[in-house]
Design a protein around this motif. Structure first.
Motif, PDB file in Angstrom:
ATOM      1  N   ILE A 150      -1.290  -0.485   2.466  1.00  0.00           N
ATOM      2  CA  ILE A 150      -2.438   0.062   3.193  1.00  0.00           C
ATOM      3  C   ILE A 150      -3.601  -0.916   3.089  1.00  0.00           C
ATOM      4  CG2 ILE A 150      -4.177   1.890   3.210  1.00  0.00           C
ATOM      5  CD1 ILE A 150      -2.028   3.840   2.371  1.00  0.00           C
ATOM      6  N   SER A 151      -4.208  -1.237   4.214  1.00  0.00           N
ATOM      7  CA  SER A 151      -5.363  -2.132   4.230  1.00  0.00           C
ATOM      8  C   SER A 151      -6.311  -1.735   5.351  1.00  0.00           C
ATOM      9  CB  SER A 151      -4.918  -3.586   4.426  1.00  0.00           C
ATOM     10  OG  SER A 151      -6.038  -4.446   4.548  1.00  0.00           O
ATOM     11  N   ASP A 152      -7.617  -1.817   5.060  1.00  0.00           N
ATOM     12  CA  ASP A 152      -8.599  -1.575   6.111  1.00  0.00           C
ATOM     13  C   ASP A 152      -9.314  -2.860   6.531  1.00  0.00           C
ATOM     14  OD1 ASP A 152     -10.294  -2.102   4.001  1.00  0.00           O
ATOM     15  OD2 ASP A 152     -11.395  -0.216   4.113  1.00  0.00           O
ATOM     16  N   GLY A 153      -8.907  -3.990   5.953  1.00  0.00           N
ATOM     17  CA  GLY A 153      -9.503  -5.258   6.320  1.00  0.00           C
ATOM     18  C   GLY A 153     -10.936  -5.435   5.860  1.00  0.00           C
ATOM     19  N   ARG A 154     -11.409  -4.528   5.006  1.00  0.00           N
ATOM     20  CA  ARG A 154     -12.796  -4.589   4.539  1.00  0.00           C
ATOM     21  C   ARG A 154     -12.900  -4.496   3.018  1.00  0.00           C
ATOM     22  NH1 ARG A 154     -16.628  -3.827   8.565  1.00  0.00           N
ATOM     23  NH2 ARG A 154     -15.824  -3.127  10.586  1.00  0.00           N
ATOM     24  N   GLY A 155     -12.252  -3.502   2.438  1.00  0.00           N
ATOM     25  CA  GLY A 155     -12.381  -3.324   1.002  1.00  0.00           C
ATOM     26  C   GLY A 155     -11.173  -2.654   0.365  1.00  0.00           C
ATOM     27  N   VAL A 156     -10.218  -2.190   1.180  1.00  0.00           N
ATOM     28  CA  VAL A 156      -9.032  -1.510   0.670  1.00  0.00           C
ATOM     29  C   VAL A 156      -7.803  -2.375   0.916  1.00  0.00           C
ATOM     30  CG1 VAL A 156      -7.513   0.483   0.900  1.00  0.00           C
ATOM     31  CG2 VAL A 156      -9.997   0.780   1.013  1.00  0.00           C
ATOM     32  N   SER A 157      -7.046  -2.609  -0.139  1.00  0.00           N
ATOM     33  CA  SER A 157      -5.768  -3.307  -0.041  1.00  0.00           C
ATOM     34  C   SER A 157      -4.898  -2.795  -1.169  1.00  0.00           C
ATOM     35  CB  SER A 157      -5.954  -4.824  -0.147  1.00  0.00           C
ATOM     36  OG  SER A 157      -4.702  -5.493  -0.121  1.00  0.00           O
ATOM     37  N   GLU A 158      -3.972  -1.896  -0.847  1.00  0.00           N
ATOM     38  CA  GLU A 158      -3.156  -1.250  -1.870  1.00  0.00           C
ATOM     39  C   GLU A 158      -1.673  -1.381  -1.541  1.00  0.00           C
ATOM     40  OE1 GLU A 158      -4.101   0.119  -4.716  1.00  0.00           O
ATOM     41  OE2 GLU A 158      -6.268  -0.060  -4.368  1.00  0.00           O
ATOM     42  N   TRP A 159      -0.904  -1.803  -2.533  1.00  0.00           N
ATOM     43  CA  TRP A 159       0.550  -1.950  -2.415  1.00  0.00           C
ATOM     44  C   TRP A 159       1.203  -0.903  -3.306  1.00  0.00           C
ATOM     45  CZ3 TRP A 159       3.708  -4.699   0.682  1.00  0.00           C
ATOM     46  CH2 TRP A 159       5.045  -4.842   0.313  1.00  0.00           C
ATOM     47  N   PHE A 160       2.070  -0.063  -2.719  1.00  0.00           N
ATOM     48  CA  PHE A 160       2.705   1.042  -3.434  1.00  0.00           C
ATOM     49  C   PHE A 160       4.223   0.821  -3.481  1.00  0.00           C
ATOM     50  CE2 PHE A 160      -0.963   2.464  -1.104  1.00  0.00           C
ATOM     51  CZ  PHE A 160      -1.631   3.376  -1.916  1.00  0.00           C
ATOM     52  N   SER A 161       4.841   1.268  -4.570  1.00  0.00           N
ATOM     53  CA  SER A 161       6.297   1.219  -4.705  1.00  0.00           C
ATOM     54  C   SER A 161       6.789   2.535  -5.274  1.00  0.00           C
ATOM     55  CB  SER A 161       6.729   0.071  -5.619  1.00  0.00           C
ATOM     56  OG  SER A 161       6.317  -1.175  -5.110  1.00  0.00           O
ATOM     57  N   GLY A 162       7.967   2.981  -4.836  1.00  0.00           N
ATOM     58  CA  GLY A 162       8.530   4.225  -5.347  1.00  0.00           C
ATOM     59  C   GLY A 162       9.965   4.405  -4.928  1.00  0.00           C
ATOM     60  N   ASP A 163      10.561   5.512  -5.358  1.00  0.00           N
ATOM     61  CA  ASP A 163      11.943   5.844  -5.015  1.00  0.00           C
ATOM     62  C   ASP A 163      11.993   6.685  -3.747  1.00  0.00           C
ATOM     63  OD1 ASP A 163      12.932   4.520  -7.231  1.00  0.00           O
ATOM     64  OD2 ASP A 163      12.877   6.313  -8.496  1.00  0.00           O
ATOM     65  N   LEU A 164      13.093   6.542  -3.013  1.00  0.00           N
ATOM     66  CA  LEU A 164      13.334   7.311  -1.797  1.00  0.00           C
ATOM     67  C   LEU A 164      14.554   8.183  -2.010  1.00  0.00           C
ATOM     68  CD1 LEU A 164      12.838   7.865   1.249  1.00  0.00           C
ATOM     69  CD2 LEU A 164      14.311   5.902   1.734  1.00  0.00           C
ATOM     70  N   SER A 165      14.378   9.502  -1.919  1.00  0.00           N
ATOM     71  CA  SER A 165      15.476  10.435  -2.144  1.00  0.00           C
ATOM     72  C   SER A 165      15.384  11.589  -1.152  1.00  0.00           C
ATOM     73  CB  SER A 165      15.425  10.976  -3.582  1.00  0.00           C
ATOM     74  OG  SER A 165      16.488  11.878  -3.829  1.00  0.00           O
ATOM     75  N   ASP A 166      16.483  11.875  -0.468  1.00  0.00           N
ATOM     76  CA  ASP A 166      16.528  12.948   0.529  1.00  0.00           C
ATOM     77  C   ASP A 166      15.439  12.783   1.586  1.00  0.00           C
ATOM     78  OD1 ASP A 166      18.687  14.190  -0.771  1.00  0.00           O
ATOM     79  OD2 ASP A 166      17.351  15.289  -2.102  1.00  0.00           O
ATOM     80  N   GLY A 167      15.125  11.542   1.911  1.00  0.00           N
ATOM     81  CA  GLY A 167      14.137  11.269   2.941  1.00  0.00           C
ATOM     82  C   GLY A 167      12.691  11.372   2.495  1.00  0.00           C
ATOM     83  N   GLY A 168      12.451  11.715   1.227  1.00  0.00           N
ATOM     84  CA  GLY A 168      11.090  11.845   0.728  1.00  0.00           C
ATOM     85  C   GLY A 168      10.782  10.807  -0.330  1.00  0.00           C
ATOM     86  N   PHE A 169       9.499  10.542  -0.551  1.00  0.00           N
ATOM     87  CA  PHE A 169       9.121   9.553  -1.557  1.00  0.00           C
ATOM     88  C   PHE A 169       7.750   9.864  -2.136  1.00  0.00           C
ATOM     89  CE2 PHE A 169       7.390   7.923   2.442  1.00  0.00           C
ATOM     90  CZ  PHE A 169       6.105   7.532   2.089  1.00  0.00           C
ATOM     91  N   VAL A 170       7.559   9.395  -3.355  1.00  0.00           N
ATOM     92  CA  VAL A 170       6.255   9.340  -4.005  1.00  0.00           C
ATOM     93  C   VAL A 170       6.133   7.918  -4.541  1.00  0.00           C
ATOM     94  CG1 VAL A 170       4.785  10.171  -5.856  1.00  0.00           C
ATOM     95  CG2 VAL A 170       6.249  11.777  -4.618  1.00  0.00           C
TER      96      VAL A 170
END
Length: 246
Positions: free
Chosen positions: A82-102
């Motif tokens: 996720i990036s807004d090109g101004r002040g937010v730049s976040e990279w997330f990683s997680g598991d994918l199970s049954d089509g859902g993720f956190v």
């Protein structure tokens, strides 16, 4: 017409998975194998690949990349940027199970969760400071996608999207950064950069550029200069304008 230069790893893995499942099903005098049929349906419904879109209530873009389980693991993997090109730049990683993720951000101060289908990735995100937003991302079309690029000491950009679309361009990572991208669908994008102080984008390596490009030519991202041509400065990136070639 868009030419894809290579097949993305996630797409190839999904094809191999479906092929393997198809090979397990066969004619049986006693009727179909219910277990194998269920597995085939699950594989058909599973959503793998990349998705791009916007985060509601913010100026941020979102990219989601999902891959199936590999190496004997029970769950697939998902990465969100996720990036807004101004002040937010976040990279997330997680598991994918049954089509859902956190998924949790690399520095642990933000979280994204969602659900994948063949045509979209939907969910919510909590950004640093508690700001919340929802998102809906779709498979990229044209030259859209999540791009991981490298910048040479002379300012040449090269790399590809998560779906395997190559891109070239130029970028200047000095006090007043500018740049251009040439996408495979014919769009040429002018880039506006704003230098960031403090070195808070620690997840970037020197010479790395990460961009989310939408189908309308809008883009958001970040870059980190090489010490030789920018003192290691970091930059937020936004689209200046987009135009079609010809």
């Amino acid at each position: 017409m868009v030419t894809r230069t290579r097949i993305g790893a996630s797409s190839l893995a999904a094809v191999l998975l479906l092929t393997a499942l198809a090979g397990c099903s066969g004619d049986d005098e006693d009727g179909p194998d219910v277990k194998n049929t269920d597995l085939a349906v699950e594989a058909e419904d599973a959503a793998f690949g990349s998705f791009v879109g916007e985060v509601s209530g913010t100026k941020a873009f979102v990219a989601v990349v999902a891959t199936p389980a590999q190496g004997g693991k029970d769950a697939g993997a998902v990465q969100v940027y996720i990036s807004d090109g101004r002040g937010v730049s976040e990279w997330f990683s997680g598991d994918l199970s049954d089509g859902g993720f956190v998924a949790t951000s690399d520095d642990g101060d933000a979280e994204a969760e969602g659900q994948l289908s063949a045509g979209s990735a939907t969910g919510t995100v909590v950004l640093p400071g508690g700001k919340k937003g929802s998102f809906e991302a779709t498979p990229p079309s044209g030259g859209a996608g999540l791009y991981e690029l490298s910048v040479s000491p002379s300012g040449e950009l090269s790399g590809a999207s998560a779906a395997g679309l190559a891109v070239k361009g130029e970028i200047s990572l000095g006090k007043r950064g500018t740049g251009k991208l040439r996408l495979v669908d014919g769009k040429r994008l002018d880039i506006a950069l704003v230098r960031k102080r403090g070195g808070e984008l620690g997840h970037l390596r020197a010479g790395q550029v990460r961009l989310i490009v939408l189908s309308d030519g809008g883009l958001r991202g970040v870059a980190k200069a090489r010490p030789a041509n920018g003192g290691g400065f970091e930059f937020f990136i936004r689209s200046a304008q987009a135009r079609m070639r010809g």
